[in-house]
Design a protein around this motif. Structure first.
Motif, mmCIF file in Angstrom:
data_model
loop_
_atom_site.group_PDB
_atom_site.id
_atom_site.type_symbol
_atom_site.label_atom_id
_atom_site.label_comp_id
_atom_site.label_asym_id
_atom_site.label_seq_id
_atom_site.Cartn_x
_atom_site.Cartn_y
_atom_site.Cartn_z
ATOM 1 N N GLU A 1 0.857 -1.179 0.000
ATOM 2 C CA GLU A 1 0.000 0.000 0.000
ATOM 3 C C GLU A 1 0.897 1.233 0.000
ATOM 4 O OE1 GLU A 1 -2.291 0.467 3.631
ATOM 5 O OE2 GLU A 1 -0.752 -0.618 4.753
ATOM 6 N N PHE A 2 0.300 2.372 -0.317
ATOM 7 C CA PHE A 2 1.076 3.600 -0.176
ATOM 8 C C PHE A 2 0.217 4.710 0.385
ATOM 9 C CE2 PHE A 2 -0.394 4.397 -4.620
ATOM 10 C CZ PHE A 2 -0.736 5.750 -4.562
ATOM 11 N N TYR A 3 0.896 5.661 1.009
ATOM 12 C CA TYR A 3 0.262 6.828 1.603
ATOM 13 C C TYR A 3 0.869 8.075 0.977
ATOM 14 C CZ TYR A 3 -1.351 3.746 5.394
ATOM 15 O OH TYR A 3 -1.945 2.747 6.125
ATOM 16 N N TYR A 4 0.032 9.066 0.753
ATOM 17 C CA TYR A 4 0.519 10.354 0.263
ATOM 18 C C TYR A 4 0.197 11.426 1.295
ATOM 19 C CZ TYR A 4 0.954 14.724 -2.212
ATOM 20 O OH TYR A 4 1.300 16.009 -2.555
ATOM 21 N N ILE A 5 1.206 12.248 1.631
ATOM 22 C CA ILE A 5 1.010 13.337 2.584
ATOM 23 C C ILE A 5 0.703 14.605 1.791
ATOM 24 C CG2 ILE A 5 1.939 14.508 4.602
ATOM 25 C CD1 ILE A 5 1.941 11.419 4.770
ATOM 26 N N PRO A 6 -0.520 15.121 1.858
ATOM 27 C CA PRO A 6 -0.871 16.309 1.069
ATOM 28 C C PRO A 6 0.059 17.485 1.340
ATOM 29 C CG PRO A 6 -2.832 15.333 2.055
ATOM 30 C CD PRO A 6 -1.654 14.634 2.659
ATOM 31 N N PHE A 7 0.314 18.249 0.302
ATOM 32 C CA PHE A 7 1.134 19.464 0.368
ATOM 33 C C PHE A 7 2.590 19.177 0.729
ATOM 34 C CE2 PHE A 7 -3.248 20.571 1.369
ATOM 35 C CZ PHE A 7 -3.507 21.556 0.424
ATOM 36 N N THR A 8 3.087 18.005 0.367
ATOM 37 C CA THR A 8 4.495 17.688 0.608
ATOM 38 C C THR A 8 5.197 17.172 -0.642
ATOM 39 O OG1 THR A 8 4.171 15.353 1.218
ATOM 40 C CG2 THR A 8 3.939 17.002 2.986
ATOM 41 N N GLY A 9 4.443 16.628 -1.607
ATOM 42 C CA GLY A 9 5.049 15.974 -2.755
ATOM 43 C C GLY A 9 5.662 14.638 -2.407
ATOM 44 N N MET A 10 5.481 14.184 -1.161
ATOM 45 C CA MET A 10 6.109 12.950 -0.682
ATOM 46 C C MET A 10 5.066 11.978 -0.132
ATOM 47 S SD MET A 10 9.381 13.361 -1.193
ATOM 48 C CE MET A 10 10.133 12.092 -0.141
ATOM 49 N N GLY A 11 5.416 10.719 -0.187
ATOM 50 C CA GLY A 11 4.592 9.677 0.407
ATOM 51 C C GLY A 11 5.481 8.538 0.843
ATOM 52 N N PHE A 12 4.879 7.484 1.363
ATOM 53 C CA PHE A 12 5.678 6.314 1.696
ATOM 54 C C PHE A 12 4.967 5.048 1.256
ATOM 55 C CE2 PHE A 12 3.245 7.151 5.593
ATOM 56 C CZ PHE A 12 2.757 5.897 5.946
ATOM 57 N N ILE A 13 5.768 4.076 0.871
ATOM 58 C CA ILE A 13 5.238 2.766 0.516
ATOM 59 C C ILE A 13 5.407 1.836 1.701
ATOM 60 C CG2 ILE A 13 5.711 3.095 -1.933
ATOM 61 C CD1 ILE A 13 8.120 1.167 -1.571
ATOM 62 N N ASP A 14 4.485 0.923 1.842
ATOM 63 C CA ASP A 14 4.494 -0.046 2.943
ATOM 64 C C ASP A 14 4.328 -1.423 2.318
ATOM 65 O OD1 ASP A 14 4.010 -1.568 5.230
ATOM 66 O OD2 ASP A 14 2.911 0.042 6.220
ATOM 67 N N VAL A 15 5.397 -2.233 2.336
ATOM 68 C CA VAL A 15 5.345 -3.566 1.733
ATOM 69 C C VAL A 15 5.619 -4.608 2.791
ATOM 70 C CG1 VAL A 15 6.103 -2.649 -0.496
ATOM 71 C CG2 VAL A 15 7.792 -3.635 1.062
ATOM 72 N N GLN A 16 4.962 -5.775 2.627
ATOM 73 C CA GLN A 16 5.174 -6.890 3.541
ATOM 74 C C GLN A 16 5.316 -8.178 2.743
ATOM 75 O OE1 GLN A 16 3.421 -6.807 7.504
ATOM 76 N NE2 GLN A 16 1.792 -5.515 6.712
ATOM 77 N N ASN A 17 6.275 -8.999 3.171
ATOM 78 C CA ASN A 17 6.514 -10.281 2.511
ATOM 79 C C ASN A 17 6.866 -11.334 3.553
ATOM 80 O OD1 ASN A 17 6.448 -9.699 -0.534
ATOM 81 N ND2 ASN A 17 7.789 -8.070 0.234
ATOM 82 N N VAL A 18 6.517 -12.577 3.241
ATOM 83 C CA VAL A 18 6.801 -13.685 4.145
ATOM 84 C C VAL A 18 8.306 -13.870 4.262
ATOM 85 C CG1 VAL A 18 6.501 -16.165 4.522
ATOM 86 C CG2 VAL A 18 4.613 -14.799 3.585
ATOM 87 N N THR A 19 8.782 -14.110 5.467
ATOM 88 C CA THR A 19 10.206 -14.234 5.711
ATOM 89 C C THR A 19 10.483 -15.252 6.811
ATOM 90 O OG1 THR A 19 12.223 -13.001 6.265
ATOM 91 C CG2 THR A 19 10.221 -12.399 7.440
ATOM 92 N N GLU A 20 11.706 -15.765 6.833
ATOM 93 C CA GLU A 20 12.186 -16.606 7.921
ATOM 94 C C GLU A 20 13.182 -15.849 8.798
ATOM 95 O OE1 GLU A 20 11.047 -19.588 8.644
ATOM 96 O OE2 GLU A 20 9.681 -19.510 6.933
ATOM 97 N N GLU A 21 13.368 -14.564 8.522
ATOM 98 C CA GLU A 21 14.297 -13.767 9.312
ATOM 99 C C GLU A 21 13.837 -13.689 10.768
ATOM 100 O OE1 GLU A 21 15.221 -9.940 7.676
ATOM 101 O OE2 GLU A 21 15.170 -10.676 5.606
ATOM 102 N N PRO A 22 14.778 -13.493 11.695
ATOM 103 C CA PRO A 22 14.404 -13.387 13.114
ATOM 104 C C PRO A 22 13.604 -12.121 13.392
ATOM 105 C CG PRO A 22 16.728 -12.899 12.812
ATOM 106 C CD PRO A 22 16.238 -13.424 11.504
ATOM 107 N N VAL A 23 12.812 -12.156 14.423
ATOM 108 C CA VAL A 23 12.004 -11.011 14.826
ATOM 109 C C VAL A 23 12.922 -9.836 15.153
ATOM 110 C CG1 VAL A 23 10.443 -10.133 16.607
ATOM 111 C CG2 VAL A 23 10.110 -12.433 15.667
ATOM 112 N N SER A 24 12.580 -8.668 14.608
ATOM 113 C CA SER A 24 13.389 -7.467 14.849
ATOM 114 C C SER A 24 12.568 -6.236 14.492
ATOM 115 C CB SER A 24 14.674 -7.495 14.010
ATOM 116 O OG SER A 24 14.356 -7.466 12.622
ATOM 117 N N VAL A 25 13.027 -5.065 14.921
ATOM 118 C CA VAL A 25 12.343 -3.826 14.577
ATOM 119 C C VAL A 25 13.328 -2.671 14.645
ATOM 120 C CG1 VAL A 25 11.584 -3.431 16.971
ATOM 121 C CG2 VAL A 25 10.349 -2.354 15.079
#
Length: 451
Positions: free
Chosen positions: A236-260
């Motif tokens: 999904e993506f979000y657009y912040i009005p009056f900034t010209g910028m947004g962010f994408i949010d992607v998720q995929n299945v992984t075996e990587e260890p839990v982290s943040v």
């Protein structure tokens, strides 16, 4: 003496509670409000049955209208009634699991956020979830609530069977092979067919997701959005009005260890955008320069966690919302029109636009019925008048053949919906056969289904 006065007050209060119902009938009913405060009603009765049998008795004994209420996260007038409001909050949790078929039967009053952990203990997981998990299961299914992912349908698409209590108090079991027409109608039923009490969902084995959030210019996002949707399980993506910028949010299945990694609090972020709006709305150019410069300094975020922990985000800053589901190929032109409209006519808007992708399904009143979909949501801070914004944006949604989210603001009427849904009249016929006297209707639903 203070203690004696306190005791006397308690005694008087207890005595008042013992008065016959007829002597208390003149008290004004307490108001019910949805999450944003945009919908209000004064139900005469509020009931919370503890069993299907008790629910059946209530339905049979009630003479006025009945509306079931979940968490109140819908913005459309589906719930309001001044007669009887029923909550299934006491009917919650997992009823049973079928490990051979990876399905689970769950009480309809269960909050989405309370499903993941107990389901994981049964070696199962939901296939997808929305970005808010405060809703009840029944309310989410009734309105075709969805997450994101081009290969993933809305929550209703995962139903394999369901239990429904009708206007006569009868308990009806429904699936693709049993009461099939009722099943196709009730998967997205708006609470108008009866009260759903149990739902069986097709799940999968537990899985871990790697969630990555990256800031980009809106031009880069739009240029790559189709590829991003196709290359990621959830996107999904979000657009912040009056900034010209947004962010994408992607998720995929992984075996990587839990982290943040360090994350920006979305609630603090919304408040910061409001502050910038308040101080800089006199100059959209300066506002874009300041916010755009700041956003470009933000790092990417990565979270690896169990699926049910990664989907939803906490939303404490309240808003009102309009969301329309468009044919996927119409996303970019519709988005660009909406962006131009907002940034030229509504300088006080600061909440992000949200865009998600949803797989087609076959539920009769699902907005995703028969077509691959991209959804655009616009928001307005709950203390501000949302109607001018939504009134201006909605014609663009409709121009691009959008179908509104059933739980979000829209002004479409029965004749409009009939043009979008091949099985509109089939739904009306099933609804009429189950509830000929309109026990589960309110003013809004009557306007849709009794014409």
């Amino acid at each position: 003496m203070k203690r004696r006065s306190f005791l006397q007050n308690l005694v008087l209060a207890g005595s008042a509670m013992a008065l016959p119902v007829t002597q208390q009938a003149h008290a004004k009913p307490l108001p019910w409000r949805n999450w944003s405060g945009s919908q209000v009603c004064y139900p005469e009765n509020r009931l919370a049955p503890t069993s299907v049998a008790e629910l059946s008795q209530i339905i049979q004994a009630t003479r006025g209208n009945i509306r079931a209420v979940g968490a109140g996260h819908s913005f459309s007038p589906l719930v309001p009634t001044n007669d009887t409001m029923i909550t299934l909050s006491r009917l919650n949790g997992i009823v049973s699991v079928d490990q051979a078929n990876t399905t689970a039967t769950i009480w309809a009053g269960t909050r989405l956020g309370d499903i993941g952990e107990p389901l994981a203990a049964e070696n199962q997981a939901l296939q997808n979830m929305p970005d808010i998990d405060e809703q009840t299961l029944a309310g989410s299914l009734a309105t075709a609530t969805h997450g994101t992912g081009e290969s993933l349908g809305c929550l209703s698409s995962f139903i394999t069977s369901m239990q429904l209590v009708t206007s006569t108090g009868e308990t009806l079991e429904c699936s693709s092979t049993k009461n099939a027409d009722v099943f196709q109608a009730a998967k997205v039923g708006l609470g108008s067919l009866g009260i759903v009490t149990q739902v069986t969902l097709q799940n999968q084995k537990p899985y871990r997701l790697k969630r990555e959030t990256s800031w980009m210019s809106i031009e880069d996002i739009l240029a790559n959005t189709e590829q991003l949707a196709s290359n990621n399980r959830n996107y999904e993506f979000y657009y912040i009005p009056f900034t010209g910028m947004g962010f994408i949010d992607v998720q995929n299945v992984t075996e990587e260890p839990v982290s943040v990694t360090e994350k920006i609090d979305q609630n603090d972020g919304a408040n910061d955008l409001k502050t910038a709006r308040d101080l800089l709305s006199w100059s959209s150019t300066l506002r874009e320069l300041v916010l755009g410069t700041y956003i470009k300094t933000l790092p990417d975020e990565v979270t690896v966690a169990a699926s049910w922990q990664n989907y939803a985000s906490e939303r404490n800053v309240r808003f009102n919302e309009m969301e329309y589901h468009l044919p996927r190929e119409n996303l970019v032109p519709a988005f660009e029109e909406i962006r131009k409209l907002v940034e030229t006519q509504f300088p006080r808007v600061f909440f992000p636009f949200e865009v998600r992708y949803v797989k087609q399904d076959d539920a009769w009143l699902s907005p995703f019925n028969g077509r691959e979909t991209a959804s655009i949501a616009v928001h307005r801070f709950f203390q501000e008048d949302h109607l001018p914004l939504f009134k201006a944006v909605e014609p663009i949604f409709r121009k691009y053949h959008g179908r509104p989210h059933w739980g979000k603001f829209n002004t479409m009427e029965a004749q409009d919906f009939a043009k979008h849904y091949e099985h509109w009249n089939d739904f009306k016929e099933v609804r009429r056969s189950l509830d000929p006297n309109g026990k589960f209707m309110n003013r809004y639903l009557k306007s849709l289904f009794t014409a």
